[in-house]
Design a protein around this motif. Structure first.
Motif, PDB file in Angstrom:
ATOM      1  N   LEU A   1       0.843  -1.189   0.000  1.00 19.26           N
ATOM      2  CA  LEU A   1       0.000   0.000   0.000  1.00 19.26           C
ATOM      3  C   LEU A   1       0.877   1.237   0.000  1.00 19.26           C
ATOM      4  CD1 LEU A   1      -2.420  -1.092   2.867  1.00 19.26           C
ATOM      5  CD2 LEU A   1      -3.014  -1.048   0.450  1.00 19.26           C
ATOM      6  N   THR A   2       0.239   2.391  -0.234  1.00 19.43           N
ATOM      7  CA  THR A   2       0.905   3.682  -0.097  1.00 19.43           C
ATOM      8  C   THR A   2       0.065   4.559   0.819  1.00 19.43           C
ATOM      9  OG1 THR A   2      -0.196   4.561  -2.066  1.00 19.43           O
ATOM     10  CG2 THR A   2       1.973   3.551  -2.380  1.00 19.43           C
ATOM     11  N   GLY A   3       0.671   5.602   1.338  1.00 20.65           N
ATOM     12  CA  GLY A   3      -0.060   6.502   2.223  1.00 20.65           C
ATOM     13  C   GLY A   3       0.747   7.745   2.505  1.00 20.65           C
TER      14      GLY A   3
ATOM     15  N   ILE B   1       4.168   8.031  15.241  1.00 20.69           N
ATOM     16  CA  ILE B   1       3.863   8.562  13.907  1.00 20.69           C
ATOM     17  C   ILE B   1       2.632   7.827  13.381  1.00 20.69           C
ATOM     18  CG2 ILE B   1       4.700   8.916  11.556  1.00 20.69           C
ATOM     19  CD1 ILE B   1       6.301  10.480  13.581  1.00 20.69           C
ATOM     20  N   ALA B   2       1.582   8.582  13.026  1.00 21.67           N
ATOM     21  CA  ALA B   2       0.351   8.000  12.472  1.00 21.67           C
ATOM     22  C   ALA B   2       0.360   8.156  10.960  1.00 21.67           C
ATOM     23  CB  ALA B   2      -0.873   8.679  13.076  1.00 21.67           C
ATOM     24  N   ILE B   3       0.021   7.078  10.271  1.00 20.64           N
ATOM     25  CA  ILE B   3       0.074   7.053   8.803  1.00 20.64           C
ATOM     26  C   ILE B   3      -1.289   6.670   8.254  1.00 20.64           C
ATOM     27  CG2 ILE B   3       1.118   5.887   6.815  1.00 20.64           C
ATOM     28  CD1 ILE B   3       3.556   5.413   8.818  1.00 20.64           C
ATOM     29  N   THR B   4      -1.804   7.477   7.335  1.00 21.20           N
ATOM     30  CA  THR B   4      -3.100   7.208   6.702  1.00 21.20           C
ATOM     31  C   THR B   4      -2.880   6.577   5.330  1.00 21.20           C
ATOM     32  OG1 THR B   4      -4.125   9.092   7.829  1.00 21.20           O
ATOM     33  CG2 THR B   4      -5.251   8.222   5.882  1.00 21.20           C
ATOM     34  N   PRO B   5      -3.347   5.347   5.100  1.00 19.97           N
ATOM     35  CA  PRO B   5      -3.187   4.714   3.779  1.00 19.97           C
ATOM     36  C   PRO B   5      -4.058   5.393   2.729  1.00 19.97           C
ATOM     37  CG  PRO B   5      -3.686   3.103   5.503  1.00 19.97           C
ATOM     38  CD  PRO B   5      -3.971   4.452   6.068  1.00 19.97           C
ATOM     39  N   ASP B   6      -3.602   5.363   1.481  1.00 19.30           N
ATOM     40  CA  ASP B   6      -4.397   5.898   0.374  1.00 19.30           C
ATOM     41  C   ASP B   6      -5.552   4.963   0.028  1.00 19.30           C
ATOM     42  OD1 ASP B   6      -2.751   8.121   0.124  1.00 19.30           O
ATOM     43  OD2 ASP B   6      -1.377   7.092  -1.236  1.00 19.30           O
ATOM     44  N   GLN B   7      -5.385   3.671   0.300  1.00 17.90           N
ATOM     45  CA  GLN B   7      -6.444   2.705   0.044  1.00 17.90           C
ATOM     46  C   GLN B   7      -6.954   2.178   1.382  1.00 17.90           C
ATOM     47  OE1 GLN B   7      -3.235   2.048  -0.973  1.00 17.90           O
ATOM     48  NE2 GLN B   7      -3.229   2.681  -3.103  1.00 17.90           N
ATOM     49  N   THR B   8      -8.200   1.692   1.363  1.00 15.38           N
ATOM     50  CA  THR B   8      -8.794   1.151   2.585  1.00 15.38           C
ATOM     51  C   THR B   8      -8.119  -0.160   2.955  1.00 15.38           C
ATOM     52  OG1 THR B   8     -10.929   2.151   2.038  1.00 15.38           O
ATOM     53  CG2 THR B   8     -10.929   0.373   3.661  1.00 15.38           C
ATOM     54  N   ILE B   9      -7.731  -0.276   4.221  1.00 15.87           N
ATOM     55  CA  ILE B   9      -7.152  -1.525   4.710  1.00 15.87           C
ATOM     56  C   ILE B   9      -8.302  -2.459   5.088  1.00 15.87           C
ATOM     57  CG2 ILE B   9      -5.735  -2.588   6.490  1.00 15.87           C
ATOM     58  CD1 ILE B   9      -4.188  -0.025   6.706  1.00 15.87           C
TER      59      ILE B   9
END
Length: 465
Positions: free
Chosen positions: A290-292, A327-335
């Motif tokens: 994934l990317t985010g 560090i909080a990371i938001t994915p570009d796609q739904t997990i």
């Protein structure tokens, strides 16, 4: 030895000439190639890297775990509740009942409001039908009548509307009356809907989001429901040094481990065979790539009593004598289909450069320059690198450093691709260079070395060119 003595006795002058020539050649070699020689004009090059402009980035790679994007707390008085409708671990939707309040009078009020809403809905339907009749009359080719009679409209209209229509003088006036009453009916329906929603809120405790019931606790006369939102992100923990390099919205590549496929009891040979089979059959690797982006970097050190910090520390123990930051990371796609606290990895891209070269940081040469046109200007530092130009001569070229990472420096310059880049050993600009015998087992360097002939060495040794 007897032959040598005979040769010396018979031809002393020839022997002396050969000896003197050998001494001169040795002296020339020493003067040409000795490291600290004041007359050095030619350099052995035993360490270089060819320029090859490409894309580079600096990454901070860390393990991570899957966590909910938000955690919602819903609280209610314990003595006012009739029943709790959910259990720990239940999946709930937004507005789903978590618990129901005591009291049956609420049911009577709800029934009255729903009847009232149905009445307004029927009135709205009758008004819309009447409006359609008037608009049809207005579109007809015959001349509209000067007045509108009640009996021309729907029989189910309420008395007030019928009286207003009876007093209207034209179809246009009747249309305005109908439209005004339609707007009023819509307002009344909205009011009743709000009352029903408020009643439902007083009748039950509802979930504010889609998610999972993570905890149900009772303390101090109150029941608290903890809801983990269904939307997931990733959390990782970094040292202060890495924290300072990371910025919000930095690009991130991430992967969530698929433990069902990658079992611990699989041998290395079996895993290698499976990877080879996947490549042959063009099957994707088991990890979900994934990317985010970096959504948040917390200012406070990580609290090891926190649920997620504790889970992360179990999977990837952190040093006790060093502060870590979340560090909080938001994915570009739904997990999807990943449980909370599932193990993963992230690579946070902190710097990027295109059309750039990369060399060891200790190859960079810093020089102090002055502005020749302004004698009062302060001197300034310039970053440079030695390289070999097309004519085989050394140049010291100014460069623009993009970033440094893991003892490597990425820079942009005007150096052509293929030009050998040299280390920071001091060299005279415009001096010629010569490739020395490689002290390595790498076949590529030996193939390049074999292209040089013994005559090349002799020419360089004697002339320095």
């Amino acid at each position: 030895m007897s032959r040598l003595r005979t040769f010396i006795q018979d031809k002393p002058w020839q022997f002396a000439s050969i000896t003197i020539g050998f001494i001169l050649v040795a002296a020339s070699i020493y003067a040409t190639f000795e490291k600290n020689s004041a007359v050095t004009r030619t350099y052995f090059v035993d360490e270089f890297k060819r320029a090859n402009a490409s894309e580079y980035d600096a990454r901070i790679e860390r393990p991570a775990i899957v966590t909910p994007t938000t955690t919602e707390l819903v609280t209610a008085k314990a003595d006012e509740l009739q029943s709790i409708e959910v259990q720990l671990g239940d999946v709930v939707t937004s507005s789903q009942e978590l618990a129901i309040y005591q009291g049956s009078e609420v049911d009577d009020v709800r029934a009255r409001l729903e009847k009232e809403r149905s009445a307004y809905q029927r009135e709205l339907s009758d008004l819309q039908s009447a409006l359609a009749t008037i608009e049809r009359d207005l579109r007809s080719s015959r001349k509209p009548e000067s007045s509108i009679k009640t009996q021309q409209k729907e029989k189910d209209l309420n008395v007030n509307v019928q009286l207003d229509l009876a007093q209207s003088e034209s179809p246009a006036t009747a249309k305005a009356i109908i439209e005004g009453n339609i707007a009023q009916a819509n307002r009344q329906i909205s009011i009743v809907d709000a009352q029903i929603n408020e009643l439902q809120a007083r009748q039950s405790v509802s979930s504010p989001v889609d998610g999972v019931v993570a905890d149900i606790t009772e303390s101090g006369g109150y029941v608290t429901f903890t809801i983990f939102s269904d939307e997931r992100n990733l959390r990782t923990y970094v040292t202060e040094k890495d924290w300072r390099q990371i910025e919000s919205n930095d690009f991130v590549e991430l992967a969530i481990k698929n433990n069902e496929v990658e079992e611990e009891n699989q041998s290395e040979a079996l895993r290698a065979a499976l990877d080879k089979h996947r490549k042959k059959m063009e099957i994707e690797a088991p990890d979900h790539l994934l990317t985010g982006v970096v959504a948040q970097k917390l200012l406070l050190p990580a609290d090891f009593t926190n649920l997620w910090t504790a889970n992360f520390n179990v999977l990837h123990p952190m040093k006790k004598k060093e502060a870590y930051y979340e560090i909080a990371i938001t994915p570009d796609q739904t997990i999807e289909e990943a449980p909370f606290a599932a193990d993963g990895n992230v690579a946070i891209v902190t710097d990027e450069a295109t059309d750039a070269n990369r060399v060891p940081s200790d190859w960079i040469v810093e020089t102090i320059e002055r502005d020749e046109e302004d004698e009062f200007a302060e001197p300034y530092a310039v970053d440079n690198i030695y390289y070999i130009d097309y004519d085989g001569k050394v140049r010291l070229e100014p460069i623009d450093i993009a970033f440094e990472h893991k003892n490597k420096t990425v820079f942009t310059s005007l150096i052509d691709d293929g030009a050998p880049l040299l280390n920071s050993a001091t060299r005279e600009p415009l001096a010629r260079t010569f490739r020395t015998m490689p002290m390595t087992l790498e076949k590529k360097q030996w193939r390049a070395f074999k292209k040089l002939k013994w005559k090349d060495y002799v020419i360089y040794a004697v002339s320095g060119h």
